[in-house]
Design a protein around this motif. Structure first.
Motif: not given
Ligand SMILES: Nc1ncnc2c1ncn2[C@@H]1O[C@H](COP(=O)(O)OP(=O)(O)OP(=O)(O)O)[C@@H](O)[C@H]1O
Ligand SMILES: Nc1ncnc2c1ncn2[C@@H]1O[C@H](COP(=O)(O)OP(=O)(O)OP(=O)(O)O)[C@@H](O)[C@H]1O
Ligand SMILES: [Mg+2]
Ligand SMILES: [Mg+2]
Lengths: 328, 513, 343, 343
Positions: D77, D99, D120, D124, D128, D193, D197, D245, D248, D251
């Motif tokens: 991802v 991350t 989540v 995110v 972002t 997932i 993506v 990304c 995501i 998570i």
């Protein structure tokens, strides 16, 4: 047990301080004001964080001690820079846990030459002139203890050719090499050997990845030793995601989370071998004695010994209650 | 017909090509080319865009290797392993696309690869001196030898590029459309140099789409079409019709479409007191619906900057731009495009094209939103629209799925202009739209521009070719040193007047303003 | 088109004296690298002021200054090599691993038995050869520099671990160890080596054909090729130079730590690239200065020194360092004129 | 045919037929990415063959395949986000730290108290927003992407350490933990997932105006600007997408390890960039494919899996990995015709 497993591998960063207070009694009378310099490798890792936390907590117990902690980067070069700078500031004594003993020996010698005694914590300098006191854990012993535990347990279960795995930490560190050697040697005394060995990076997700692949490589296992309980969080996650439980696992270092799991006895983790960060607190206490030219009260000698090696204990369900307070 | 100029026809040829073949993936760029060049002659190569001229000279200069045929250099068969080999053999080349290193100085660029040196150390004084010497010889001693080349405008860069080719001892000098970025006075200068070279016995291969240049400078002409030689060794005064016929297989009738008699009503664009310090000062003019306004001026007179400022790509220091009487937000391209403006910039490679992308995407780039639904591109619609543009502009090859970078120079230029033929552009800003475009396609392009005007689109045209401005525009603005010195209907002005105005120290200036 | 009227045009043009002389062909910002270096010097001055106010007793002592310079030496030499590679249009991710490989190779017991000369020779040869391999993969194997040097980074790391058996190898050759301990006229030997390398590389970049070709190849490889420059050979030489710098740096690191280990040089690639770029070297090639890279290294080393003097915990160090990098670049770019003008 | 020597005017029958521009679309350069992806698929096939012969009993089992895919998911991802940034002409060094930051932030006790949804959402948003900050620094602060995201990498790492106090935060939210343990129709949820993506991003790149603008901005920013594209906004969006990304992926990493830690994501930036580039994305921007990046990630993950199945020691792993990368790229580039032709 689920209720116990909250938040962090350590719910109480201050916990070592409590232990420190109880241990710190014997030579506890205050001396002249001193400055203790402290340096350990910076790494975002539970055990290393516990080392600094423990040292800091212990220093707080002594009102006359000024604690000067320098941290820098995550390699020997960066730490050398930190120490050279620290030496410029002329503290009374320096406690150093080197990133790599050999690479920082020259720096230790520099400090000694500048008249600053050095307490060498955990990772050994290659030259005895570089330190006044060496206090270290026993990496070889750690591996050996894990190997003995696994060997004995498999023997008594009547396995003749068990499949034994090892999940190491950062493979290029000398301490990892020592641990693996101890493990191998101890298993050999039982006539066993390591059939699968993978290395992770001491981090949770590297532990998960290494373990997930390992479990594929070995469809059936009898025992795993994982060098480090912090990366063990990931290893255990991978094991439960693979729905595997035919083996038992031994951890390393002794985090409180690992000890709680051992106590609960509802996972594959059956034991861990201690490598306690409380040695940092001990180092600070002893540094204070050295700076004051005092000895340890239980020893006849007038000064602190040159070398102290802590033994690695095996924590199992039977004795875990005793070790829980030392968990990080 | 007069005698072919230059050395006698039976002198031993310097260079002979027989049946040279070169293919690129999907294209046979050269399909059996024949060419003979004699010492001391100026040999012109003519051909439409994509005929294979640049490919041919790249073979001669060792950039490409031919797949078939024979090259004889001074009577010996040769095969150049790389540019170095060609240079050593005595072939110097001025490429169609600039080949300079932007961050190196003028002097360093000129002597790149053969720096005067002592044991690996560059003799910098001598480098500068030799660079100046060559620049002087080209009539451009004023170009500073110590300036990074990237900071010079395109025309000056072209001169540096020429200086580099001249700085080597060459027996044959190849010039691929050197005049495309030059204004007429520079071209005259260039011709003077070529004559000097010729007098020194150096042969020149000269490529240009301007037929009158060929008449002026060439001894002989070879015509290429679709990778083949269709005529060799024509004399320079071959009638234009015949040349065009050899190039295109048809004749081109009227170069400039007739101007309509109706005076355009309604004002589209109004520029008031526009100023950018150091570039242009207090510029005011208007463009009406359906009107073509041409701007003439010297290279460096600030015309490109003016267009870019009108378009919002640069922010003015003073003044304003109004479309339909409404003030455009300064420095906003988005606002300009929304108001219906479109710019075909001067430098196709650096300012306009995505060389790695297919032609259809290049054409569709500016009007992406118009062929999309909810953010999704309707690729079919895009391909159709692009194909229509390709047809209208006679793109060669017609395939709009080819990467733009594989097109010949002139065809790339068509893609740049073609982008704004889609959708509802109301005011087209064209900066040197025919640079490198061949005669045939040029006529098509003029017709397209005129048609657009007839549909009510306003056009603001910048060109260094004065006849183009005079022939195409309804009204002419003359710029000098960042100021507009003359505005007049194209009918009331002739080339002579324009040139006089354009040059510094014109006597007419006081009288007219 | 001048058709028909061509004659008159030509007369007119030739009659007038070269009119282009009246136009200004250029806008005067040729001094951009200089301005940029001035900006970085400014950043350095700000750091010194911070140092003086937060650690007045220690920061500007001779000991601390020579400490900063010594810390900058090894990574500085690597950064200079990296600067050449980046100016030449490439990138070298393998510098950290090559340093480790050279350090490990030159400190094996058998190499040590040849004495200091043998060790220096080994480190330099190992670095240069490995660098040349990078160059060959890129120039002749047509690999993307990022990938080729990444492969070398991984491979050389493995080789270093293999050779050292992951053990730290202690150095017993006195003259190597003394390199880091001694100084000449008060200047540490390592700093002198760094100074010599910097000066030599400045000359190499600015005064030799090698330097000019580097700029040409990085600025416009096609143009360089058309001008008859052997682009491939130049590429190989550039990576070999970077490898050579790693070899020199390996000796410096070994001297400082009296040991060779496969863990040395970790993340040097990032530090070196960052220092070069903040010093004004353009990642797209063709532009960069040795002085800028030198300043870039000094800025980073001084920041680290300031952190240590001020006892910042690592997490705070990191946050502040991120902020300083942003601030430094923005300050450096600040041009009053540009505030009011786009483009 | 054209032997006409001498001054004689030789004219050929005017060539009215046009034999030249016959295009064969499958040889056209436009299919280059396809050829490249075929090459990578070939590399993957070779790896599978190696796997089958060295670990016949374990390699091609369902368990191992879904293991490989699961291992590829989080980094995959991130690589897809990185692919967009690189195609858009930039680079994002901060993905690893972002991350970690998102993982740590979404696993604090207070965030966990909001349950899976809250976690989540937090991951995110954190990813972002931090990505958008990168974009703003680059687009509006005009910082070089390498330096801006390097600053973010350092800063976000520090922030993550600060938030987590360098402790590993164990996750007690069952539904998050089950993400990694469960599968749907035999396919692990994480892999699903990743697939979603990838598919979404393929559409985004190839079918939307956003994708076109990305290619345009990376291919030629000036041309994009003059074509009326808001280059700055696009840049901010691209880095925000990369940050998304990372959120995501955070998570996914948290679900896999049942914990959040500032040590997560270390060196992901290098892995992601390497996978994207080996997948054919050009570091100079304007070119790249989602499928290529997917294949690149699978190649790297499969290599790691093969090493562990074969019980290779790390140093040998590294050496072999370096060799495989070189081999893979050379194989991928192999075109028989080119052997005989220089450029
Ligand atoms: N690198 C390349 N790859 C693929 N096709 C190419 C390449 N270079 C040129 N071509 C094709 O070869 C043909 C000849 O191109 P060339 O550039 O030689 O034309 P030209 O005569 O110089 O045209 P112009 O007058 O427009 O410059 C064209 O169809 C062009 O698209
Ligand atoms: N890259 C550049 N750097 C600095 N100054 C420049 C640059 N390009 C142009 N200039 C300056 O801007 C002014 C206008 O130059 P430019 O050549 O764009 O004008 P023009 O009238 O559009 O000419 P052209 O016929 O080339 O289109 C000149 O004074 C020139 O020196
Ligand atoms: Mg051409
Ligand atoms: Mg212009």
């Amino acid at each position: 047990a689920g209720a116990l497993v909250t938040g962090c591998t350590s719910n109480n960063v201050a916990a070592p301080a409590v232990t420190a207070a109880s241990v710190a009694q014997p030579s506890g009378k205050p001396g002249k004001p001193i400055t203790i310099g402290f340096s350990s490798p910076a790494a975002d890792h539970g055990w290393l964080a516990a080392i600094t936390a423990d040292a800091q907590a212990r220093a707080k117990l002594y009102p006359e001690v000024t604690f000067k902690m320098v941290q820098a980067g995550a390699d020997a070069t960066a730490q050398r820079a930190a120490l050279e700078t620290l030496i410029q500031e002329k503290p009374d004594i320096i406690v150093v846990q080197p990133f790599d003993g050999a690479q920082l020996t020259a720096t230790g010698r520099d400090a000694m030459n500048a008249g600053i005694p050095v307490v060498n914590l955990d990772r050994e300098f290659t030259d005895q002139l570089a330190y006044r006191l060496l206090i270290q854990g026993d990496n070889y012993g750690l591996g050996a203890a894990a190997g003995h535990y696994i060997g004995t347990r498999l023997k008594s279960a009547g396995k003749s050719s068990p499949i034994i795995a090892e999940i190491a930490g950062i493979d290029s560190l000398p301490l990892t090499q020592a641990r693996s050697k101890g493990y191998k040697d101890a298993l050999a005394t039982h006539g066993f050997s390591v059939s699968h060995r993978v290395a992770a990076q001491f981090t949770v997700d590297s532990g998960q990845q290494a373990a997930a692949n390992l479990l594929q490589a070995a469809p059936k296992l009898d025992a795993i030793w994982n060098h480090d309980d912090d990366q063990g969080v990931g290893v255990l996650a991978a094991i439960s995601q693979a729905h595997r439980s035919e083996f038992f696992m031994v951890g390393g270092a002794g985090s409180s989370k690992a000890m709680q799991l051992i106590q609960a006895d509802n996972s594959v983790l059956k034991a861990t071998v201690t490598y306690s960060p409380t040695m940092a607190g001990s180092a600070v206490s002893l540094a204070r004695l050295i700076a004051n030219n005092r000895g340890m009260s239980d020893l006849m000698d007038l000064t602190v010994p040159k070398q102290i090696v802590l033994s690695s204990e095996t924590v199992t369900k039977e004795n875990v209650a005793q070790y829980l307070p030392m968990g990080f | 017909m007069t005698e072919p100029r230059g050395p006698s026809a039976d002198a031993a040829p310097l260079l002979t090509l027989r049946g040279v073949v070169k293919t690129f993936p999907g294209v046979r760029a050269l399909d059996g080319v024949e060419l003979t060049v004699r010492p001391g002659e100026v040999h012109c190569l003519l051909g439409q865009n994509g005929a294979g001229k640049s490919t041919l000279i790249k073979i001669l200069s060792g950039v490409h290797r031919p797949e078939g045929g024979e090259i004889l250099w001074q009577g010996q068969p040769v095969s150049f392993a790389g540019p170095q080999a060609a240079i050593r053999a005595g072939i110097g080349t001025i490429y169609q696309e600039l080949d300079l290193v932007a961050d190196m100085t003028v002097a360093e660029n000129i002597l790149l690869g053969h720096e005067p040196r002592t044991g690996g150390f560059v003799r910098r004084g001598e480098t500068r001196a030799r660079a100046r010497e060559v620049l002087e010889r080209l009539g451009h001693g004023e170009i500073p030898a110590d300036r990074p080349v990237g900071r010079l405008p395109a025309a000056a860069q072209q001169i540096v590029s020429m200086a580099r080719a001249l700085s080597r001892e060459a027996k044959l000098l190849i010039m691929d459309e050197p005049s495309a970025v030059l204004a007429h006075d520079e071209v005259a200068n260039l011709f003077r140099v070529i004559r000097e070279l010729k007098a020194a016995g150096i042969a020149v291969i000269y490529i240009s789409h301007r037929l009158e240049e060929i008449r002026e400078i060439c001894d002989r002409v070879t015509v290429l079409k679709d990778g083949r030689t269709t005529a060799a060794d024509l004399p320079a005064d071959t009638p234009t019709g015949r040349l065009v016929d050899r190039m295109t297989g048809r004749s081109v009738e009227h170069v400039f479409p007739p101007r309509p008699d109706v005076v355009p009503e309604g004002e589209l664009l109004r520029v008031e007191g526009l100023t950018r310090h150091g570039e242009f000062t207090d510029v005011s003019f208007t463009v009406g619906t359906g009107e073509i306004v041409g701007i003439a001026g010297l290279v460096g007179s600030g015309r490109s900057e003016l267009l870019e400022t009108v378009y919002g790509a640069r922010r003015p220091d003073a003044g304003q731009v109004l479309v339909d009487g409404r003030r455009l937000r300064p420095g906003s391209i988005a606002a300009a495009v929304k108001a219906g403006l479109g710019l075909a910039p001067e430098e196709r490679k650096s300012q306009a094209l995505l060389l790695g992308e297919p032609v259809q995407r290049n054409i569709g780039l500016a009007t992406l939103d118009r062929r999309s639904a909810a953010g999704f591109v309707r690729a079919g619609a895009e391909r159709e629209a692009a194909a229509a543009v390709a047809d209208r502009l006679e793109l060669r090859p017609r395939d709009v799925r080819r990467r733009a970078g594989t097109l010949s120079g002139g065809n790339q230029q068509k893609v740049v202009v073609g982008r704004w033929l889609l959708g509802s552009t109301r005011l087209l800003l064209l900066d040197e739209p025919t640079r490198g475009v061949d005669v045939g396609a040029r006529a098509e392009l003029y017709q397209v521009i005129r048609d657009l005007a007839a549909e009510g689109v306003g056009v603001l045209l910048v060109s260094s070719e004065v006849p183009e401005v005079l022939g195409l525009a309804d009204r002419v603005l003359v710029m000098r040193e960042g100021r507009i010195v003359q505005q007049r209907s194209a009918r009331d002005i002739n080339e002579h007047t324009v040139l006089d105005l354009v040059m510094a120290g014109s006597l007419l200036e006081g009288a007219d303003q | 088109m001048l058709a028909g009227r061509g004659g008159s045009v030509t007369e007119l043009a030739s009659a007038t004296t070269a009119p282009a002389a009246k136009t200004t062909w250029w806008r005067d910002d040729a001094s951009e690298p200089v301005r940029r270096n001035l900006g970085l010097t400014g950043v350095l001055v700000v750091l010194v002021v911070i140092g003086l106010s937060t650690a007045p007793n220690t920061f500007l002592t001779g000991g601390n200054i020579s400490n900063i310079l010594t810390q900058a030496s090894a990574i500085g030499v690597i950064t200079i090599g990296m600067t050449f590679v980046i100016i030449g249009g490439g990138i070298d991710l393998s510098v950290g691993s090559l340093t480790a490989l050279a350090a490990v190779w030159c400190t094996t017991l058998s190499t040590q038995s040849f004495g200091a000369g043998g060790m220096v020779f080994t480190a330099v040869v190992v670095g240069t050869v490995a660098g040349a391999v990078n160059g060959v993969l890129i120039a002749y194997g047509r690999m993307v520099p990022f990938i080729a040097t990444l492969a070398m980074m991984v491979g050389a790391q493995g080789l270093a671990e293999k050779i050292s058996n992951k053990q730290t190898q202690v150095v017993n050759v006195g003259s190597i160890n003394r390199l880091a301990a001694n100084d000449i006229l008060g200047i540490p030997v390592l700093v002198l080596i760094f100074a010599v390398v910097t000066a030599a590389c400045w000359v190499l970049l600015n005064r030799t054909t090698f330097g000019r070709r580097t700029v040409a190849v990085g600025g416009n490889a096609e143009a360089a090729r058309l001008a008859g420059i052997n682009v491939r050979r130049q590429t190989v030489l550039l990576y070999a130079l970077s490898g050579l710098c790693c070899g020199i740096a390996a000796i410096m690191v070994v001297a400082q730590s009296n040991a060779g280990s496969s863990g040395q040089g970790v993340l040097y690639e990032l530090d070196a690239i960052a220092a070069a770029i903040i010093g004004g070297t353009s990642l797209t090639g063709g532009r960069g200065t040795v002085i800028g890279s030198l300043l870039g290294v000094l800025v980073f080393t001084t920041i680290t020194n300031l952190f240590i003097l001020n006892n910042l915990p690592t997490e705070v160090q990191n946050i502040v360092k991120g902020a300083i990098i942003v601030g430094a670049v923005l300050v450096q770019q600040f041009q009053p004129r540009e505030l009011f003008r786009r483009r």
